[in-house]
Design a protein around this motif. Structure first.
Motif, PDB file in Angstrom:
ATOM      1  N   ALA A 172     -28.790  19.006 -13.530  1.00  0.00           N
ATOM      2  CA  ALA A 172     -29.433  19.188 -15.031  1.00  0.00           C
ATOM      3  C   ALA A 172     -29.303  20.189 -15.361  1.00  0.00           C
ATOM      4  O   ALA A 172     -28.776  20.606 -16.653  1.00  0.00           O
ATOM      5  CB  ALA A 172     -31.056  18.886 -14.729  1.00  0.00           C
ATOM      6  N   TYR A 173     -29.165  21.434 -14.587  1.00  0.00           N
ATOM      7  CA  TYR A 173     -28.733  22.514 -15.037  1.00  0.00           C
ATOM      8  C   TYR A 173     -27.325  23.091 -15.661  1.00  0.00           C
ATOM      9  O   TYR A 173     -27.150  23.320 -16.497  1.00  0.00           O
ATOM     10  CB  TYR A 173     -29.192  23.720 -13.897  1.00  0.00           C
ATOM     11  N   ALA A 207     -27.087   9.777  -7.477  1.00  0.00           N
ATOM     12  CA  ALA A 207     -28.286  10.706  -8.250  1.00  0.00           C
ATOM     13  C   ALA A 207     -28.029  11.757  -9.362  1.00  0.00           C
ATOM     14  O   ALA A 207     -28.576  11.899 -10.551  1.00  0.00           O
ATOM     15  CB  ALA A 207     -29.066  11.269  -7.019  1.00  0.00           C
ATOM     16  N   ALA A 208     -26.829  12.320  -9.115  1.00  0.00           N
ATOM     17  CA  ALA A 208     -26.407  13.396 -10.059  1.00  0.00           C
ATOM     18  C   ALA A 208     -25.935  12.819 -11.365  1.00  0.00           C
ATOM     19  O   ALA A 208     -26.241  13.096 -12.401  1.00  0.00           O
ATOM     20  CB  ALA A 208     -25.192  14.213  -9.415  1.00  0.00           C
ATOM     21  N   ALA A 245     -27.442  13.526 -15.013  1.00  0.00           N
ATOM     22  CA  ALA A 245     -26.586  14.133 -15.953  1.00  0.00           C
ATOM     23  C   ALA A 245     -26.780  13.095 -17.437  1.00  0.00           C
ATOM     24  O   ALA A 245     -26.783  13.635 -18.526  1.00  0.00           O
ATOM     25  CB  ALA A 245     -25.160  14.159 -15.695  1.00  0.00           C
ATOM     26  N   ILE A 246     -26.748  11.710 -17.127  1.00  0.00           N
ATOM     27  CA  ILE A 246     -27.292  11.017 -18.206  1.00  0.00           C
ATOM     28  C   ILE A 246     -28.337  11.341 -19.058  1.00  0.00           C
ATOM     29  O   ILE A 246     -28.621  11.478 -20.103  1.00  0.00           O
ATOM     30  CB  ILE A 246     -27.031   9.601 -17.801  1.00  0.00           C
ATOM     31  N   ILE A 295     -34.029  16.248 -15.456  1.00  0.00           N
ATOM     32  CA  ILE A 295     -34.768  16.098 -13.959  1.00  0.00           C
ATOM     33  C   ILE A 295     -35.529  14.857 -13.911  1.00  0.00           C
ATOM     34  O   ILE A 295     -35.484  14.060 -12.964  1.00  0.00           O
ATOM     35  CB  ILE A 295     -35.374  17.264 -13.620  1.00  0.00           C
ATOM     36  N   VAL A 296     -36.357  14.864 -15.117  1.00  0.00           N
ATOM     37  CA  VAL A 296     -37.475  13.667 -14.926  1.00  0.00           C
ATOM     38  C   VAL A 296     -36.688  12.139 -14.890  1.00  0.00           C
ATOM     39  O   VAL A 296     -37.039  11.214 -14.286  1.00  0.00           O
ATOM     40  CB  VAL A 296     -38.343  13.680 -16.184  1.00  0.00           C
ATOM     41  N   VAL A 297     -35.538  12.086 -15.860  1.00  0.00           N
ATOM     42  CA  VAL A 297     -34.792  10.953 -15.773  1.00  0.00           C
ATOM     43  C   VAL A 297     -34.132  10.483 -14.296  1.00  0.00           C
ATOM     44  O   VAL A 297     -34.067   9.486 -13.779  1.00  0.00           O
ATOM     45  CB  VAL A 297     -33.886  10.785 -16.884  1.00  0.00           C
ATOM     46  N   GLY A 298     -33.372  11.515 -13.685  1.00  0.00           N
ATOM     47  CA  GLY A 298     -32.868  11.661 -12.485  1.00  0.00           C
ATOM     48  C   GLY A 298     -33.848  11.078 -11.382  1.00  0.00           C
ATOM     49  O   GLY A 298     -33.703  10.309 -10.690  1.00  0.00           O
TER      50      GLY A 298
END
Lengths: 295, 302
Positions: free
Chosen positions: A83-84, A176-177, A181-182, A194-197
């Motif tokens: 996410a970062y 997962a990445a 990212a999406i 992060i939440v969506v991931g």
């Protein structure tokens, strides 16, 4: 591309708290744990005795360390790093500086390469430190070093198992990445990513249970359970199981008769995973290429 | 003369249904190379949206754009454009120098000596090793200017470049923009809502309002296009009636102010003398850009 990668490297490594918590934590953590274990072996006859009685193969310790990437803490740290990397530019408003300097596709490729390099450096160094620590502890305890370092056949097997473990761990981590990212790009925020991931990764892993319950309560919907066999978590489990044990993956040993049991071959599961990754990575490129940068 | 930027029927609409917003509507203009071209409009006029489309940050809904004859986003074009868009944004945890290095690497044109020279040029030489988080808005704006100049591009696109600068900084920035064009031969596309800035710095100007282009041309020519004629005549009430038959006019003290063109002056004089009105003074008042801009954006005929 080298300069683009070095720019991404600088963005992560330049933020010391982030680099420490998301990348360097793995080798540092492994070094600290091994240092404590070495200290214990030096100070305690009980520890040395236990080590002599049941010496741990350094190869097994090193190979199994890769699984840390897909445990709860490892997964969360990976999602934060992703996410970062992918959503940080929205947070700082820096896309407007870098998009006019190169193509969007190259920027995304550089970010994927950086993510892969950071994971390999973080986990790779952790597995090497774990192996080295194990050898030192066994030496201190006077235990046999298994397998011996001059056993070329064993070293060959280790190299194979190590690469397979790394590949499997990285493949599941990449899924997962991609979810993260999406999420980061769609919500334009690190937290959103992060939440969506977390949600999508959890959904992937929890889907089997949910579909099992639905099929149990409403037998006419039991056919939905088939979807589970096409999800990333099942197929990675299947690939891992077939490679490591020669047997297909069975999360559910006993299924009521209304559920269809499917057993994918190694090739089918690999194909399904490739399709998942191509679709997810393609979606990231598609979204980003069409996205208006407003901030 | 080479054309640096060409916009042809450029439009951008955000949202759908009730949220639909036409930010830019059918904007067509040409920016000649080697000039400072002002893009003037009030806040929310569509200036930044247009600039973001030029920099491939936003996809246009309709229309075409060319930068030096190629589509924005083309790799050749990317190397020829430097930009400063809205408020300056950087990685706060990196130093000013570190930020410039990241941008230089992104453009695949790393020249450390140039980075140092640019930091000196924007008066950040001594602060270049300080984290951007500690920079004032003015310092960030100067760092953004250095970032725009990193690859020494022939075209610079500046969106409100004097935001956050103190009066001395604003003066220096304007001088610097003229220097870039007059001495270095660059083209500057400058968006601003500050009329005096555009009047002082720009050779040509386009006025945009509510997404649409209202006027475009050489600054002096635009202002010469409309003048105000100042008349002193006796008796003034009769003079006002006579002039008012043909032109818009108001009395201001002893003067009658007439909205007319320079070419109308002999006709005004003839009209007054034909009615035996004594003319004591007849002169032209040039409009300031501010007056011109206000007249244009209010929809008045100028």
């Amino acid at each position: 591309m080298v300069n683009l990668f070095r720019a991404e490297w600088r963005k992560i490594v330049g933020n010391r708290p982030v680099a420490l918590m998301l990348v360097w934590i793995y080798p540092i953590g492994a070094a600290v744990i091994m240092a404590l274990a070495i200290l214990a072996a030096l100070l305690s006859e009980e520890v040395r005795s236990a080590t002599r009685n049941a010496p741990q193969p350094w190869t097994a310790i090193s190979v199994s360390a890769w699984s840390a990437i897909n445990n709860s803490i490892g997964r969360i740290l990976l999602l934060i790093l992703t996410a970062y990397l992918f959503a940080g530019e929205y947070q700082w408003g820096t896309w407007k500086n870098i998009i006019p300097r190169t193509s969007r596709s190259r920027l995304l490729i550089a970010k994927f390469i950086a993510l892969g390099v950071f994971i390999i450096i973080g986990y790779g160094s952790m597995t090497l430190i774990a192996a080295l620590g194990s050898i030192i502890i066994n030496s201190i305890a006077g235990a046999a070093i298994l397998p011996p370092l001059n056993d070329t056949a064993a070293l060959g097997t280790f190299a194979r198992d190590y690469l397979i473990s790394a590949f499997l761990a990285l493949s599941l981590a990449l899924v997962a990445a991609c979810f993260t990212a999406i999420g980061g790009m769609a919500t334009r925020s690190i937290i959103g990513g992060i939440v969506v991931g977390v949600l999508l990764t959890f959904a992937d892993e929890a889907l089997a249970g949910v579909l099992f319950v639905i099929g149990g309560l409403i037998p006419s919907l039991a056919g939905l359970f088939t979807v589970y066999y096409f999800m990333p978590s099942y197929n990675m489990g299947n690939i891992s199981s077939i490679i490591m044990t020669g047997q297909p993956f069975r999360q559910f040993t006993m299924l009521p008769e209304q559920f269809t049991v499917i057993t994918h071959s190694l090739e089918t599961s690999v194909l399904i995973m490739v399709i998942w990754l191509v679709v997810l990575i393609g979606l990231i490129f598609f979204l980003f290429r069409r996205q208006d940068i407003l901030g | 003369m080479t054309t640096a930027i060409q916009l042809d029927g450029l439009s951008k609409t955000f949202g759908r249904g009730k949220r639909r917003l036409e930010a830019v509507r059918d904007v067509t203009l040409e920016v000649p190379a080697g000039q400072v071209y002002g893009f003037l409009g009030p806040n929310g006029a569509g200036k930044t949206t247009t600039i973001r489309m030029l920099l491939a940050l936003i996809r246009p809904t309709q229309g075409a754009m060319q930068v030096f004859g190629k589509a924005p986003g083309d790799s050749d074009v990317l190397r020829q454009v430097g930009s400063l868009v809205e408020s300056p944004s950087f990685y706060p945890y990196l130093t000013g120098r570190g930020n410039l290095e990241v941008l230089a690497r992104t453009a695949n044109q790393v020249d450390r000596a140039r980075i140092d020279a640019l930091l000196e040029q924007v008066n950040l030489g001594a602060r270049g090793r300080q984290k951007v988080a500690k920079y004032s808005l003015g310092m960030r704006q100067r760092l953004a200017m250095a970032a725009a100049l990193l690859n020494d591009p022939p075209l610079l696109i500046f969106d409100e470049p004097t935001n956050g600068l103190d009066p001395q900084g604003i003066h220096e920035m304007r001088q610097f923009i003229r220097y870039l064009v007059d001495v270095q031969g660059k083209t500057v596309f400058l968006s601003s809502h500050l009329l005096n800035e555009v009047e002082q710095v720009c050779d040509r100007v386009a006025i945009i309002h509510r997404g649409a282009l209202l006027r475009e041309g050489n600054v002096e020519a635009l202002l010469a296009e409309t003048i105000r004629v100042r008349v002193q005549a006796e008796p003034p009430d009769q003079a006002l009636i006579a002039i008012g038959e043909r032109w818009k006019a108001v009395q201001e003290g002893d003067n009658i102010l007439v909205e007319a063109r320079r070419a109308d002056i002999p006709e005004i004089a003839a009209k007054l003398t034909a009615r035996n009105i004594a003319v004591y003074h007849l002169s032209e008042d040039k409009l300031s850009l501010e007056a011109y801009f206000l007249a244009v954006t209010r929809g008045e005929t100028v």
